[in-house]
Design a protein around this motif. Structure first.
Motif, PDB file in Angstrom:
ATOM      1  N   THR A 199     -34.661 -13.364   5.768  1.00 22.96           N
ATOM      2  CA  THR A 199     -36.094 -13.636   5.969  1.00 22.96           C
ATOM      3  C   THR A 199     -36.767 -14.146   4.694  1.00 22.96           C
ATOM      4  O   THR A 199     -37.965 -14.005   4.504  1.00 22.96           O
ATOM      5  CB  THR A 199     -36.837 -12.382   6.468  1.00 22.96           C
ATOM      6  N   GLU A 200     -35.963 -14.740   3.823  1.00 25.35           N
ATOM      7  CA  GLU A 200     -36.503 -15.259   2.568  1.00 25.35           C
ATOM      8  C   GLU A 200     -37.214 -16.609   2.789  1.00 25.35           C
ATOM      9  O   GLU A 200     -38.244 -16.884   2.202  1.00 25.35           O
ATOM     10  CB  GLU A 200     -35.353 -15.405   1.558  1.00 25.35           C
ATOM     11  N   GLU A 201     -36.641 -17.446   3.647  1.00 29.39           N
ATOM     12  CA  GLU A 201     -37.153 -18.800   3.857  1.00 29.39           C
ATOM     13  C   GLU A 201     -37.555 -19.016   5.305  1.00 29.39           C
ATOM     14  O   GLU A 201     -37.168 -18.251   6.185  1.00 29.39           O
ATOM     15  CB  GLU A 201     -36.061 -19.827   3.504  1.00 29.39           C
ATOM     16  N   ILE A 202     -38.286 -20.104   5.537  1.00 29.93           N
ATOM     17  CA  ILE A 202     -38.694 -20.462   6.910  1.00 29.93           C
ATOM     18  C   ILE A 202     -37.464 -20.801   7.751  1.00 29.93           C
ATOM     19  O   ILE A 202     -37.318 -20.359   8.889  1.00 29.93           O
ATOM     20  CB  ILE A 202     -39.666 -21.667   6.891  1.00 29.93           C
ATOM     21  N   ILE A 218     -39.960  -0.640   4.397  1.00 27.45           N
ATOM     22  CA  ILE A 218     -39.401  -1.674   3.506  1.00 27.45           C
ATOM     23  C   ILE A 218     -40.339  -1.855   2.314  1.00 27.45           C
ATOM     24  O   ILE A 218     -39.897  -1.928   1.163  1.00 27.45           O
ATOM     25  CB  ILE A 218     -39.230  -3.024   4.242  1.00 27.45           C
ATOM     26  N   LEU A 246     -37.415 -18.380  10.789  1.00 28.90           N
ATOM     27  CA  LEU A 246     -37.866 -17.065  10.321  1.00 28.90           C
ATOM     28  C   LEU A 246     -38.404 -16.243  11.487  1.00 28.90           C
ATOM     29  O   LEU A 246     -38.128 -15.046  11.610  1.00 28.90           O
ATOM     30  CB  LEU A 246     -38.944 -17.260   9.258  1.00 28.90           C
ATOM     31  N   TYR A 277     -42.964 -10.785   9.255  1.00 34.64           N
ATOM     32  CA  TYR A 277     -43.094 -10.222   7.908  1.00 34.64           C
ATOM     33  C   TYR A 277     -41.774 -10.413   7.171  1.00 34.64           C
ATOM     34  O   TYR A 277     -40.935  -9.530   7.122  1.00 34.64           O
ATOM     35  CB  TYR A 277     -43.463  -8.739   7.977  1.00 34.64           C
ATOM     36  N   GLY A 278     -41.643 -11.603   6.595  1.00 40.28           N
ATOM     37  CA  GLY A 278     -40.413 -11.891   5.866  1.00 40.28           C
ATOM     38  C   GLY A 278     -40.390 -11.171   4.525  1.00 40.28           C
ATOM     39  O   GLY A 278     -41.428 -10.761   3.998  1.00 40.28           O
ATOM     40  N   SER A 279     -39.188 -11.050   3.978  1.00 42.34           N
ATOM     41  CA  SER A 279     -39.043 -10.334   2.705  1.00 42.34           C
ATOM     42  C   SER A 279     -39.801 -11.053   1.586  1.00 42.34           C
ATOM     43  O   SER A 279     -40.391 -10.401   0.704  1.00 42.34           O
ATOM     44  CB  SER A 279     -37.566 -10.183   2.342  1.00 42.34           C
ATOM     45  N   SER A 280     -39.817 -12.383   1.616  1.00 44.75           N
ATOM     46  CA  SER A 280     -40.506 -13.133   0.557  1.00 44.75           C
ATOM     47  C   SER A 280     -42.023 -13.000   0.681  1.00 44.75           C
ATOM     48  O   SER A 280     -42.729 -12.902  -0.325  1.00 44.75           O
ATOM     49  CB  SER A 280     -40.091 -14.605   0.592  1.00 44.75           C
ATOM     50  N   LEU A 296     -43.625 -10.357   1.870  1.00 38.81           N
ATOM     51  CA  LEU A 296     -43.954  -9.000   1.408  1.00 38.81           C
ATOM     52  C   LEU A 296     -43.891  -8.912  -0.115  1.00 38.81           C
ATOM     53  O   LEU A 296     -44.745  -8.293  -0.748  1.00 38.81           O
ATOM     54  CB  LEU A 296     -42.986  -7.969   2.021  1.00 38.81           C
ATOM     55  N   PHE A 310     -36.698 -12.806  12.646  1.00 37.94           N
ATOM     56  CA  PHE A 310     -37.500 -11.580  12.537  1.00 37.94           C
ATOM     57  C   PHE A 310     -37.553 -10.847  13.877  1.00 37.94           C
ATOM     58  O   PHE A 310     -37.455  -9.616  13.930  1.00 37.94           O
ATOM     59  CB  PHE A 310     -38.915 -11.909  12.052  1.00 37.94           C
ATOM     60  N   TYR A 370     -32.028  -8.091   6.632  1.00 39.82           N
ATOM     61  CA  TYR A 370     -33.438  -8.477   6.581  1.00 39.82           C
ATOM     62  C   TYR A 370     -33.766  -9.226   5.292  1.00 39.82           C
ATOM     63  O   TYR A 370     -34.391 -10.289   5.303  1.00 39.82           O
ATOM     64  CB  TYR A 370     -34.321  -7.230   6.726  1.00 39.82           C
ATOM     65  N   LYS A 371     -33.318  -8.664   4.167  1.00 40.41           N
ATOM     66  CA  LYS A 371     -33.675  -9.250   2.867  1.00 40.41           C
ATOM     67  C   LYS A 371     -33.121 -10.663   2.730  1.00 40.41           C
ATOM     68  O   LYS A 371     -33.779 -11.561   2.217  1.00 40.41           O
ATOM     69  CB  LYS A 371     -33.114  -8.390   1.738  1.00 40.41           C
ATOM     70  N   THR A 410     -31.373  -3.409   6.473  1.00 37.78           N
ATOM     71  CA  THR A 410     -32.221  -3.863   5.357  1.00 37.78           C
ATOM     72  C   THR A 410     -31.562  -5.033   4.619  1.00 37.78           C
ATOM     73  O   THR A 410     -32.240  -5.990   4.234  1.00 37.78           O
ATOM     74  CB  THR A 410     -32.484  -2.697   4.382  1.00 37.78           C
ATOM     75  N   VAL A 448     -43.960 -17.803   4.169  1.00 36.17           N
ATOM     76  CA  VAL A 448     -42.993 -17.163   3.275  1.00 36.17           C
ATOM     77  C   VAL A 448     -43.672 -16.857   1.924  1.00 36.17           C
ATOM     78  O   VAL A 448     -44.785 -16.360   1.908  1.00 36.17           O
ATOM     79  CB  VAL A 448     -41.726 -18.018   3.120  1.00 36.17           C
ATOM     80  N   ARG A 449     -42.985 -17.197   0.851  1.00 30.61           N
ATOM     81  CA  ARG A 449     -43.497 -16.835  -0.463  1.00 30.61           C
ATOM     82  C   ARG A 449     -44.718 -17.691  -0.844  1.00 30.61           C
ATOM     83  O   ARG A 449     -45.751 -17.159  -1.257  1.00 30.61           O
ATOM     84  CB  ARG A 449     -42.383 -16.998  -1.506  1.00 30.61           C
TER      85      ARG A 449
END
Lengths: 103, 169
Positions: free
Chosen positions: B135-138, A95, B89, A58-61, A63, B93, B131-132, B128, A19-20
């Motif tokens: 998919t921020e965290e595991i 994206i 995640l 490919y998570g948002s964080s 990217l 995904f 998705y946002k 979108t 992730v991030r």
């Protein structure tokens, strides 16, 4: 004409992305590979080809912390210099361009 | 009922000698025969052609609506995943990737037909958004499930609006 600088995320970095921050994260990808290769491309006036296939997710964080950080550091030149190559993740490229880079 | 009323109406006209001036000739002229033949051919051809076109159009509508149903099923699969404790995640995904490919396939298919629809842009916007957030965290945080569920609801309603539009075309 010189060959472009290239990155294959799956082979040069990791097939299993994080992730991030943390293991295989966007932060690590930026620090270890993306930033260096981008500077190399920029200094030699070449383009940077990035192959997305073979790696996920490919998570948002991820990217945002990699490609987003690159854009925040170097600006619009990033949009013109980077070419994405993918067969399966064209929507991820959209994206990156429309949401992360807002171009 | 209508037939009975019509019968009594015609009978009333006959009693009033409305039909007395009508003379039926037993001679058939060549021109009359040709007229009957051509009219018959045109009627049969028109019947065949119109029926075929309507059938083709109906088939195409149903084909495209099936595509929309597949997208809705994919959203349901995503909803089931986010409501479990196994929503990682990687799995999220994979679901979103499948969903995106189905939307793109639908978009490309409608562009081949007369059923092109601008609402496909909304499908991409909902995708979108999902998705946002997801998919921020595991591991998916529990407090984002409600928001994701709400987006899924709007997503499905948008799909159903498209079905209505296509059905009314």
């Amino acid at each position: 004409m010189e060959k472009n600088v290239s990155i294959n995320i799956a082979t040069d970095f990791s097939k299993n992305l994080g992730v991030r921050v943390g293991p295989s994260s966007g932060e690590t990808f930026f620090e270890e590979i993306l930033n260096k290769k981008y500077i190399e491309a920029k200094d030699t006036n070449r383009q940077l080809e990035i192959n997305l296939d073979g790696a996920s997710p490919y998570g948002s964080s991820f990217l945002d912390q990699s490609f987003g950080k690159l854009f925040r550091e170097y600006g619009k030149d990033v949009v013109d210099r980077i070419i994405f190559k993918t067969q399966y993740f064209n929507w991820i490229v959209d994206i990156i361009k429309q949401e992360i880079w807002k171009s | 009922m209508i037939a009975i009323i019509f019968f009594f109406f015609i009978r009333a006209l006959y009693c009033q000698c409305w039909f007395s001036s009508i003379i039926f000739s037993q001679e058939i002229l060549p021109l009359d025969a040709l007229n009957i033949f051509v009219s018959g051919v045109i009627a049969v051809w028109l019947g065949w052609y119109i029926t075929r076109k309507l059938t083709e159009q109906r088939f195409l509508k149903e084909f495209i609506i099936k595509d929309i149903c597949r997208i809705e099923e994919q959203i349901e699969s995503f909803e089931k995943l986010i409501n479990t404790n196994n929503a990682t995640l990687q799995s999220i995904f994979a679901e979103l990737n499948d969903l995106k490919h189905k939307i793109e396939r639908f978009d490309r298919t409608t562009k081949l037909t007369l059923f092109s629809c601008n609402d496909v842009n909304y499908l991409n916007i909902y995708h979108t958004k999902l998705y946002k957030i997801s998919t921020e965290e595991i591991n998916l945080p529990a407090d984002s499930r409600n928001e994701l569920q709400s987006i899924c609801d709007d997503f499905v309603v948008c799909l159903r609006k498209i079905v209505c539009k296509i059905n009314n075309m």
